[in-house]
Design a protein around this motif. Structure first.
Motif, PDB file in Angstrom:
ATOM      1  N   THR A 136       9.759   1.214  38.357  1.00 23.80           N
ATOM      2  CA  THR A 136      10.517   0.931  39.571  1.00 23.80           C
ATOM      3  C   THR A 136       9.973  -0.261  40.340  1.00 23.80           C
ATOM      4  O   THR A 136      10.690  -0.849  41.158  1.00 23.80           O
ATOM      5  CB  THR A 136      10.540   2.160  40.494  1.00 23.80           C
ATOM      6  OG1 THR A 136       9.196   2.528  40.820  1.00 23.80           O
ATOM      7  CG2 THR A 136      11.228   3.338  39.814  1.00 23.80           C
ATOM      8  N   GLN A 139      11.938  -3.629  40.422  1.00 27.24           N
ATOM      9  CA  GLN A 139      13.018  -3.897  41.367  1.00 27.24           C
ATOM     10  C   GLN A 139      12.597  -4.897  42.425  1.00 27.24           C
ATOM     11  O   GLN A 139      13.418  -5.695  42.890  1.00 27.24           O
ATOM     12  CB  GLN A 139      13.463  -2.597  42.040  1.00 27.24           C
ATOM     13  CG  GLN A 139      14.294  -1.678  41.164  1.00 27.24           C
ATOM     14  CD  GLN A 139      14.739  -0.440  41.913  1.00 27.24           C
ATOM     15  OE1 GLN A 139      13.990   0.520  42.014  1.00 27.24           O
ATOM     16  NE2 GLN A 139      15.944  -0.458  42.435  1.00 27.24           N
ATOM     17  N   SER A 140      11.341  -4.866  42.806  1.00 26.35           N
ATOM     18  CA  SER A 140      10.865  -5.768  43.859  1.00 26.35           C
ATOM     19  C   SER A 140      10.832  -7.216  43.396  1.00 26.35           C
ATOM     20  O   SER A 140      10.772  -8.129  44.234  1.00 26.35           O
ATOM     21  CB  SER A 140       9.460  -5.344  44.307  1.00 26.35           C
ATOM     22  OG  SER A 140       9.441  -3.996  44.717  1.00 26.35           O
ATOM     23  N   SER A 142      13.171  -8.576  41.224  1.00 25.04           N
ATOM     24  CA  SER A 142      14.415  -8.824  40.497  1.00 25.04           C
ATOM     25  C   SER A 142      14.910 -10.257  40.654  1.00 25.04           C
ATOM     26  O   SER A 142      15.283 -10.910  39.672  1.00 25.04           O
ATOM     27  CB  SER A 142      15.487  -7.835  40.953  1.00 25.04           C
ATOM     28  OG  SER A 142      15.725  -7.960  42.348  1.00 25.04           O
ATOM     29  N   ALA A 197      18.702  -3.969  38.844  1.00 29.35           N
ATOM     30  CA  ALA A 197      18.305  -3.829  40.245  1.00 29.35           C
ATOM     31  C   ALA A 197      19.458  -4.167  41.183  1.00 29.35           C
ATOM     32  O   ALA A 197      19.707  -3.463  42.178  1.00 29.35           O
ATOM     33  CB  ALA A 197      17.111  -4.739  40.533  1.00 29.35           C
ATOM     34  N   SER A 201      21.664  -1.487  43.713  1.00 33.05           N
ATOM     35  CA  SER A 201      21.726  -1.697  45.163  1.00 33.05           C
ATOM     36  C   SER A 201      23.161  -1.795  45.669  1.00 33.05           C
ATOM     37  O   SER A 201      23.434  -1.511  46.832  1.00 33.05           O
ATOM     38  CB  SER A 201      20.951  -2.963  45.538  1.00 33.05           C
ATOM     39  OG  SER A 201      21.590  -4.125  45.023  1.00 33.05           O
ATOM     40  N   PHE A 381      17.716   3.110  38.872  1.00 34.35           N
ATOM     41  CA  PHE A 381      17.293   1.823  38.303  1.00 34.35           C
ATOM     42  C   PHE A 381      16.779   2.013  36.890  1.00 34.35           C
ATOM     43  O   PHE A 381      17.156   1.274  35.968  1.00 34.35           O
ATOM     44  CB  PHE A 381      16.215   1.193  39.185  1.00 34.35           C
ATOM     45  CG  PHE A 381      15.564  -0.006  38.559  1.00 34.35           C
ATOM     46  CD1 PHE A 381      16.247  -1.212  38.446  1.00 34.35           C
ATOM     47  CD2 PHE A 381      14.258   0.054  38.077  1.00 34.35           C
ATOM     48  CE1 PHE A 381      15.651  -2.325  37.862  1.00 34.35           C
ATOM     49  CE2 PHE A 381      13.653  -1.042  37.499  1.00 34.35           C
ATOM     50  CZ  PHE A 381      14.354  -2.242  37.389  1.00 34.35           C
ATOM     51  N   LEU A 385      18.484   0.401  33.596  1.00 32.53           N
ATOM     52  CA  LEU A 385      17.672  -0.538  32.836  1.00 32.53           C
ATOM     53  C   LEU A 385      17.525  -0.078  31.390  1.00 32.53           C
ATOM     54  O   LEU A 385      17.681  -0.873  30.455  1.00 32.53           O
ATOM     55  CB  LEU A 385      16.300  -0.684  33.492  1.00 32.53           C
ATOM     56  CG  LEU A 385      15.302  -1.611  32.786  1.00 32.53           C
ATOM     57  CD1 LEU A 385      15.856  -3.027  32.663  1.00 32.53           C
ATOM     58  CD2 LEU A 385      13.955  -1.611  33.508  1.00 32.53           C
TER      59      LEU A 385
END
Length: 475
Positions: A136, A139-140, A142, A197, A201, A381, A385
């Motif tokens: 996870t 995601q930060s 992406s 990601a 969102s 996510f 993925l």
């Protein structure tokens, strides 16, 4: 009073024992295949065989230890399936090396390099599992990964042809005398991570918002803006660089990911209509695409020139028949690029329809276990993925095998884990590491809750012992 069994996390088997047993089985098959090739080609066994067989067995023994240490609850079938495919690819590359050496003793051997790339890929596999302890966290990064992916795609297009072009496609970074690498193989992974990601969102908006037209729900530009812009730039770069196979792969994967996010069939219809329009436009604009379509439609119109590669592939598959000519007993070396683009045709000739079907079944199991990982993931996510990465493998196999068997036009992609090439192996082992990481997180028991119950147990026991001292029923 001991903690209640119902409150304690159930003890789950890690599956590493099953993985080890399947790896041993894969090793037996690959070793036997190497011996058969050597006997059919040289009528004897040479010490060189120990280098390939031993190197392969050591590499995947180390891979098993890596998974046991860093992803102990991961799916036990993923690594053995990859080991079997990688090993069969190494066997066929070695067999083609023997044929090349028979024609020209000075011909460069590819099997030692493939074994070296396998070792490097496993090192990268280890690094991914070490660095990505929680999927996870991707995601930060992406948008950063999206930028990196576009840069990787654009670098070959901006280089002079002598440093980037191979067989008309500008998709390489070539350092003469050192190495050649295809950055697009890594770009697709970065773009899939970004897409997962971004879509997660925007999931609610994509599933509910939009205007209706002729029964279709049209997407709002502001909702899909970044993804559409990214896809448009990537496709333009790929088409200009004559990498039509990667363009098809990227478009197909992202379209499926959008559908999985929203569940709307209308998105698939819109995507397919857009693909049809783009294909017609590309056919009119690019001469090399028209040539490939003509070869697909009329391969025997020019069997000694433009259609030679496909014609030889079809003859090889026909020669193999149901059970094949036997490993080392065919002539797959007649097909140009037999170790890369046409390795499935080479295997089909010597293993026959039965052997090639078994290989495709391995891919089916690999993709199926990847999709199972997606279904079991504990977060949206990770689920999207894993599904995107799994479908990328499935679509790539379909595109290359479809081209070799004349189901669709040739595109120039490599067969995952089978084909010769460092870039392909490296990128696919990154995909394997990410799937194992997601699988490990989904199958791992919920240890924190069990730990809390265990820590609370002594207090509960002390309270129970105090009840008689208070008197009566403890009130």
């Amino acid at each position: 009073m001991p903690a209640s069994p119902a409150l304690t996390a159930p003890r789950r088997r890690t599956g590493r024992g099953a993985e080890l047993g399947l790896l041993v089985f894969a090793g037996i098959i690959v070793t036997a295949a190497l011996v058969i090739v050597e006997l059919n080609q040289n009528q004897s066994l040479h010490w060189e065989l120990l280098y390939y067989g031993g190197g392969y067995l050591v590499a995947f023994a180390v891979a098993h230890l890596i998974v046991r240490a860093l992803a102990p609850y991961a799916d036990p079938l993923l690594l053995p399936l990859v080991a079997l495919l990688n090993g069969l690819g190494l066997v066929m590359i070695y067999r083609l090396d023997l044929a090349a050496a028979a024609k020209d003793p000075g011909a460069a051997a590819q099997a030692p390099l493939q074994l070296l790339w396998t070792g490097i890929s496993l090192v990268l596999f280890l690094l991914v599992l070490l660095i990505v302890r929680d999927h996870t966290t991707l995601q930060s990064y992406s948008y950063t990964l999206a930028l990196v992916g576009l840069v990787f795609l654009a670098i070959p297009a901006g280089l002079p042809a002598r440093y980037s072009e191979v067989n008309g496609a500008k998709i390489w970074i070539k350092i003469p005398g050192v190495l050649s690498i295809q950055p697009g193989e890594f770009a697709k992974i970065a773009l899939i991570v970004f897409a997962a990601a971004f879509l997660v969102s925007k999931r609610t908006l994509l599933s509910t918002a939009g205007k209706r037209f002729l029964g279709l729900v049209l997407p709002r530009v502001r909702d899909l803006g970044p993804l559409v812009l990214l896809l448009a730039v990537a496709l333009i770069v790929l088409v200009v660089g004559n990498d039509l196979g990667s363009a098809l792969l990227l478009f197909g994967v992202l379209l499926v990911m959008v559908y999985l996010t929203t569940g709307r069939v209308s998105w698939l219809i819109i995507g397919l209509l857009a693909f049809a329009g783009g294909a017609i436009l590309a056919y009119r604009l690019f001469a090399h695409l028209r040539v490939r379509v003509d070869i697909w439609l009329h391969p025997f119109a020019d069997p000694l020139n433009t259609g030679y590669q496909l014609v030889q592939s079809l003859f090889g598959l026909g020669t193999g028949g149901i059970f094949g000519t036997g490993l080392g007993a065919g002539r797959p070396d007649i097909v140009p690029f037999a170790s890369t683009d046409f390795i499935s045709a080479a295997l089909g000739e010597e293993l026959g329809l039965v052997g090639l079907s078994a290989i495709l079944l391995c891919y089916l199991l690999l993709v199926g276990r990847g999709l199972r990982t997606a279904l079991a993931a504990r977060d949206n996510f990770g689920s999207l993925l894993a599904a995107g990465l799994s479908f990328a493998i499935a679509l790539q196999v379909f595109i290359i095998v479809g081209g070799v068997t004349r189901l669709i036009p040739l595109t120039g992609l490599t067969t995952p884990f089978l084909s010769y090439g460092g870039s392909s192996l490296l990128s696919n082992y990154i995909i394997l590491a990410l799937l194992l990481r997601i699988s490990d997180s989904s199958r791992r028991p919920a240890a924190p809750r069990a730990a809390r119950v265990t820590r609370r147990a002594p207090l509960m026991q002390a309270h129970t012992e105090m009840l008689p001292a208070i008197g009566g029923d403890g009130r």
